[in-house]
Scaffold this motif. Structure first.
Motif, PDB file in Angstrom:
ATOM      1  N   LYS A 215       0.761  -1.164   0.109  1.00 35.65           N
ATOM      2  CA  LYS A 215       0.061   0.092  -0.110  1.00 35.65           C
ATOM      3  C   LYS A 215       0.804   1.251  -0.120  1.00 35.65           C
ATOM      4  CE  LYS A 215      -3.973  -1.785   2.591  1.00 35.65           C
ATOM      5  NZ  LYS A 215      -3.284  -3.377   2.987  1.00 35.65           N
ATOM      6  N   ALA A 216       0.453   2.127  -0.762  1.00 36.69           N
ATOM      7  CA  ALA A 216       1.373   3.772  -0.977  1.00 36.69           C
ATOM      8  C   ALA A 216       0.188   4.777  -0.301  1.00 36.69           C
ATOM      9  CB  ALA A 216       1.569   3.930  -2.439  1.00 36.69           C
ATOM     10  N   TRP A 217       0.760   5.496   0.650  1.00 33.29           N
ATOM     11  CA  TRP A 217      -0.462   5.892   1.433  1.00 33.29           C
ATOM     12  C   TRP A 217       0.075   7.718   1.188  1.00 33.29           C
ATOM     13  CZ3 TRP A 217      -3.919   4.511   5.328  1.00 33.29           C
ATOM     14  CH2 TRP A 217      -4.083   3.291   5.579  1.00 33.29           C
ATOM     15  N   ASP A 218      -1.006   8.387   1.079  1.00 31.34           N
ATOM     16  CA  ASP A 218      -0.965   9.828   1.239  1.00 31.34           C
ATOM     17  C   ASP A 218      -0.913  10.348   2.560  1.00 31.34           C
ATOM     18  OD1 ASP A 218      -1.516  12.684   1.288  1.00 31.34           O
ATOM     19  OD2 ASP A 218      -2.250  12.366  -0.684  1.00 31.34           O
ATOM     20  N   ILE A 219       0.012  10.644   3.061  1.00 31.70           N
ATOM     21  CA  ILE A 219       0.347  10.904   4.488  1.00 31.70           C
ATOM     22  C   ILE A 219      -0.833  12.057   5.020  1.00 31.70           C
ATOM     23  CG2 ILE A 219       1.961  11.733   6.441  1.00 31.70           C
ATOM     24  CD1 ILE A 219       2.247   8.812   5.580  1.00 31.70           C
ATOM     25  N   ARG A 220      -0.845  13.019   4.318  1.00 30.40           N
ATOM     26  CA  ARG A 220      -1.599  14.136   4.377  1.00 30.40           C
ATOM     27  C   ARG A 220      -2.995  13.959   4.564  1.00 30.40           C
ATOM     28  NH1 ARG A 220       0.518  18.207  -0.162  1.00 30.40           N
ATOM     29  NH2 ARG A 220       0.297  15.920  -1.074  1.00 30.40           N
ATOM     30  N   LYS A 221      -3.548  13.164   3.795  1.00 33.32           N
ATOM     31  CA  LYS A 221      -4.930  12.570   3.696  1.00 33.32           C
ATOM     32  C   LYS A 221      -5.066  11.506   4.382  1.00 33.32           C
ATOM     33  CE  LYS A 221      -5.843  14.903  -0.550  1.00 33.32           C
ATOM     34  NZ  LYS A 221      -6.264  14.763  -2.245  1.00 33.32           N
ATOM     35  N   GLN A 222      -3.926  10.757   4.720  1.00 34.55           N
ATOM     36  CA  GLN A 222      -4.260   9.288   5.380  1.00 34.55           C
ATOM     37  C   GLN A 222      -5.021   8.479   4.600  1.00 34.55           C
ATOM     38  OE1 GLN A 222      -4.960   9.513   9.639  1.00 34.55           O
ATOM     39  NE2 GLN A 222      -3.876  11.685   9.685  1.00 34.55           N
ATOM     40  N   GLU A 223      -4.938   8.590   3.481  1.00 38.72           N
ATOM     41  CA  GLU A 223      -5.666   7.719   2.308  1.00 38.72           C
ATOM     42  C   GLU A 223      -4.652   6.683   1.697  1.00 38.72           C
ATOM     43  OE1 GLU A 223      -7.712  10.180  -0.085  1.00 38.72           O
ATOM     44  OE2 GLU A 223      -9.245  10.824   1.451  1.00 38.72           O
ATOM     45  N   LEU A 225      -3.119   5.526  -1.746  1.00 32.05           N
ATOM     46  CA  LEU A 225      -3.131   5.946  -3.167  1.00 32.05           C
ATOM     47  C   LEU A 225      -2.970   4.796  -4.056  1.00 32.05           C
ATOM     48  CD1 LEU A 225      -0.583   8.974  -3.090  1.00 32.05           C
ATOM     49  CD2 LEU A 225      -3.005   9.118  -2.963  1.00 32.05           C
ATOM     50  N   HIS A 226      -2.349   3.957  -3.640  1.00 31.62           N
ATOM     51  CA  HIS A 226      -2.081   2.547  -4.688  1.00 31.62           C
ATOM     52  C   HIS A 226      -2.246   1.346  -3.670  1.00 31.62           C
ATOM     53  CE1 HIS A 226      -1.037   5.607  -7.648  1.00 31.62           C
ATOM     54  NE2 HIS A 226       0.000   6.044  -6.794  1.00 31.62           N
ATOM     55  N   HIS A 227      -2.583   0.423  -4.441  1.00 36.34           N
ATOM     56  CA  HIS A 227      -2.245  -0.971  -3.724  1.00 36.34           C
ATOM     57  C   HIS A 227      -1.913  -2.069  -4.698  1.00 36.34           C
ATOM     58  CE1 HIS A 227      -4.630  -3.876  -0.732  1.00 36.34           C
ATOM     59  NE2 HIS A 227      -3.232  -4.291  -0.913  1.00 36.34           N
ATOM     60  N   LEU A 228      -0.611  -2.486  -4.406  1.00 29.44           N
ATOM     61  CA  LEU A 228      -0.012  -3.089  -5.543  1.00 29.44           C
ATOM     62  C   LEU A 228      -0.164  -4.965  -4.945  1.00 29.44           C
ATOM     63  CD1 LEU A 228       3.116  -1.128  -5.902  1.00 29.44           C
ATOM     64  CD2 LEU A 228       1.063  -0.871  -7.180  1.00 29.44           C
ATOM     65  N   LYS A 229      -0.956  -5.216  -6.075  1.00 28.60           N
ATOM     66  CA  LYS A 229      -1.342  -6.911  -5.614  1.00 28.60           C
ATOM     67  C   LYS A 229      -0.676  -7.638  -6.837  1.00 28.60           C
ATOM     68  CE  LYS A 229      -5.407  -6.058  -2.654  1.00 28.60           C
ATOM     69  NZ  LYS A 229      -6.816  -6.487  -2.632  1.00 28.60           N
ATOM     70  N   ASP A 230       0.309  -8.522  -6.350  1.00 27.76           N
ATOM     71  CA  ASP A 230       0.712  -9.728  -7.255  1.00 27.76           C
ATOM     72  C   ASP A 230       1.385 -10.827  -6.359  1.00 27.76           C
ATOM     73  OD1 ASP A 230       0.062  -9.122  -9.776  1.00 27.76           O
ATOM     74  OD2 ASP A 230       1.579  -7.633 -10.241  1.00 27.76           O
ATOM     75  N   HIS A 231       1.873 -10.454  -5.472  1.00 30.53           N
ATOM     76  CA  HIS A 231       2.608 -11.294  -4.553  1.00 30.53           C
ATOM     77  C   HIS A 231       1.492 -12.341  -4.011  1.00 30.53           C
ATOM     78  CE1 HIS A 231       6.836 -10.187  -4.241  1.00 30.53           C
ATOM     79  NE2 HIS A 231       6.209  -8.864  -3.891  1.00 30.53           N
ATOM     80  N   THR A 232       2.208 -13.638  -3.646  1.00 29.39           N
ATOM     81  CA  THR A 232       0.991 -14.669  -3.337  1.00 29.39           C
ATOM     82  C   THR A 232       1.156 -15.246  -2.050  1.00 29.39           C
ATOM     83  OG1 THR A 232       2.683 -16.279  -4.094  1.00 29.39           O
ATOM     84  CG2 THR A 232       0.951 -15.580  -5.738  1.00 29.39           C
ATOM     85  N   ASP A 233       2.041 -14.516  -1.359  1.00 30.56           N
ATOM     86  CA  ASP A 233       2.229 -14.862   0.151  1.00 30.56           C
ATOM     87  C   ASP A 233       2.788 -13.732   0.982  1.00 30.56           C
ATOM     88  OD1 ASP A 233       2.566 -16.255   2.518  1.00 30.56           O
ATOM     89  OD2 ASP A 233       3.543 -17.819   1.796  1.00 30.56           O
ATOM     90  N   ASP A 260       7.728  -0.099 -10.490  1.00 26.54           N
ATOM     91  CA  ASP A 260       7.812   1.416 -10.930  1.00 26.54           C
ATOM     92  C   ASP A 260       6.903   2.097  -9.982  1.00 26.54           C
ATOM     93  OD1 ASP A 260       7.969   3.773 -12.232  1.00 26.54           O
ATOM     94  OD2 ASP A 260       8.168   2.873 -14.051  1.00 26.54           O
ATOM     95  N   ILE A 261       7.385   2.825  -9.249  1.00 25.48           N
ATOM     96  CA  ILE A 261       6.418   3.970  -8.398  1.00 25.48           C
ATOM     97  C   ILE A 261       6.288   5.301  -8.893  1.00 25.48           C
ATOM     98  CG2 ILE A 261       6.566   2.384  -6.372  1.00 25.48           C
ATOM     99  CD1 ILE A 261       8.689   4.354  -5.196  1.00 25.48           C
ATOM    100  N   ARG A 262       6.898   5.560 -10.017  1.00 21.87           N
ATOM    101  CA  ARG A 262       6.864   7.052 -10.528  1.00 21.87           C
ATOM    102  C   ARG A 262       5.209   7.209 -10.741  1.00 21.87           C
ATOM    103  NH1 ARG A 262      11.110   6.267 -15.292  1.00 21.87           N
ATOM    104  NH2 ARG A 262       9.752   4.232 -15.262  1.00 21.87           N
ATOM    105  N   PRO A 263       5.109   8.493 -10.673  1.00 21.23           N
ATOM    106  CA  PRO A 263       3.807   9.069 -11.227  1.00 21.23           C
ATOM    107  C   PRO A 263       3.205   8.463 -12.290  1.00 21.23           C
ATOM    108  CG  PRO A 263       4.882  10.894  -9.712  1.00 21.23           C
ATOM    109  CD  PRO A 263       6.011   9.869 -10.169  1.00 21.23           C
ATOM    110  N   TYR A 264       1.873   8.590 -12.533  1.00 24.95           N
ATOM    111  CA  TYR A 264       1.331   8.488 -14.043  1.00 24.95           C
ATOM    112  C   TYR A 264       1.918   7.404 -14.723  1.00 24.95           C
ATOM    113  CZ  TYR A 264       0.389  13.240 -12.255  1.00 24.95           C
ATOM    114  OH  TYR A 264       0.402  14.416 -11.290  1.00 24.95           O
ATOM    115  N   VAL A 265       2.258   6.150 -14.186  1.00 21.60           N
ATOM    116  CA  VAL A 265       2.701   5.005 -14.852  1.00 21.60           C
ATOM    117  C   VAL A 265       1.284   4.407 -15.498  1.00 21.60           C
ATOM    118  CG1 VAL A 265       3.382   2.740 -14.519  1.00 21.60           C
ATOM    119  CG2 VAL A 265       4.574   4.629 -13.410  1.00 21.60           C
ATOM    120  N   LEU A 266       1.313   4.453 -16.964  1.00 18.00           N
ATOM    121  CA  LEU A 266       0.216   3.951 -17.387  1.00 18.00           C
ATOM    122  C   LEU A 266      -0.050   2.296 -17.624  1.00 18.00           C
ATOM    123  CD1 LEU A 266      -0.156   6.699 -19.914  1.00 18.00           C
ATOM    124  CD2 LEU A 266      -1.462   6.424 -17.835  1.00 18.00           C
TER     125      LEU A 266
END
Length: 342
Positions: A215-223, A225-233, A260-266
């Motif tokens: 999980k990548a969090w926006d600290i200011r909003k405490q939300e 931003l991204h949830h990267l799911k590919d690992h199986t354990d 790749d955690i750069r902004p706006y990765v398509l």
């Protein structure tokens, strides 16, 4: 003659006579290690309980560093070694598990032992300028230690279960982040005793939570931003690349991934997948490292693919000064060795 620092402190150096050890005194080596010592002239240096063995002479070997030998074995820990790391200036290194011992880079001198935590040390991280260490432990606390005095200058208490990981930020105000089995990730100001922010996780946090995602969090909003799911354990942790564009994550599913955690990765954020290392039934939190230029990665493994350690390799690190790699293991030893410089 070799050099030894007195037990009473880190100041002053006294000379002690080198001791000859027989092979029967050397325990914990693999059969290949013993064969290497029999086949080559080796140097044994006992220093403050640390047995430093230069496994290879430099005869006929192209040297890549200023180490005493291409490969060095450091002994002295009484328990498993869960973490190790080079100092930012690479003149010393730390190693810790159930005890905490410092070793000077180069000659392998043990210069300081610290104690204070009542549980195993699961991770330790140098402050960016190298003046302090951030430590997390199974005693549910974090510690900030001064490397000059060897004293703990702050004890941080807020977690209610084992603290699995801790890291300091690279730039700006010195903050640190910790993750624990109490399902929280906490942000700390190193100048204060209380945490400044608490993020709730669904499961135990090993710097992610054990839902196999990042999980990548926006600290200011405490939300999130991204949830990267590919690992199986369960993910044992993440590491930011030297340029800050990628993260490296390791999973108990025996995969290592680069994201790749750069902004706006398509496109797909997972750009590389590596396999080969193994987790066994003990499920240690195996750690990983980027080389200083970002061209190499390394990760610990519980299976002994290469000669050397006789137990799970829990942590590895690259030197930023010379082409050296460092490893710590459940067999209570560390290896420090040269690698091919690209």
């Amino acid at each position: 003659m070799s050099l030894k620092r007195p037990n009473s402190g880190i100041g002053g150096i006294v000379s002690v006579q080198e001791l000859e050890r027989t092979k029967s005194d050397l325990v914990g080596y693999t059969n290949r290690d013993k064969a290497l010592m029999e086949a080559q002239n080796h140097t044994i240096i006992p220093i403050l309980g640390i047995l430093v063995i230069v496994l290879f002479t430099s005869w006929g070997v192209r040297r890549m560093s200023n180490l005493m030998g291409p490969v060095m074995l450091l002994e002295g820990h009484q328990g498993e070694i869960y973490t190790t790391e080079f100092h930012p200036k690479c003149e010393m290194l730390l190693s810790s598990g159930f005890d905490l011992i410092w070793n000077v880079y180069g000659e392998g001198e043990n210069i300081m032992a610290m104690s204070g935590h009542t549980g195993a040390i699961l991770e330790a991280d140098f402050k960016t300028d190298g003046s302090q260490i951030f430590i997390c432990s199974t005693d549910k606390t974090l510690g900030i230690w001064d490397i000059v005095t060897g004293q703990r200058i702050r004890r941080l208490k807020a977690h209610s279960n084992f603290v699995n990981t801790v890291h300091g930020i690279r730039r700006g105000m010195q903050m640190l982040c910790s993750g624990a089995d109490d399902r929280t990730v906490r942000l700390w100001d190193s100048r204060k005793k209380l945490s400044t922010l608490t993020l709730e996780a669904s499961y135990q946090a090993t710097f992610n939570d054990i839902d196999n995602g990042i999980k990548a969090w926006d600290i200011r909003k405490q939300e999130v931003l991204h949830h990267l799911k590919d690992h199986t354990d369960t993910i044992t942790g993440i590491s930011l690349s030297p340029d800050g564009s990628y993260i490296l994550s390791n999973s108990m599913g025996n995969t290592l991934r680069i994201w790749d955690i750069r902004p706006y990765v398509l496109v797909e954020r997972c750009v590389e997948i590596f396999q080969g290392h193994q987790h066994i039934f003990k499920k240690n939190l195996l750690r990983y490292a980027w080389s200083p230029d970002g061209s190499k990665i390394s990760v610990g493994s519980a299976e002994r693919f290469l000669p050397g350690h006789s137990g799970s390799v829990n942590r590895v690190d690259f030197s930023s000064k010379e082409p050296l790699i460092l490893s710590s293991s459940s067999d209570k030893t560390l290896y420090l060795g040269e690698i091919e410089d690209s």
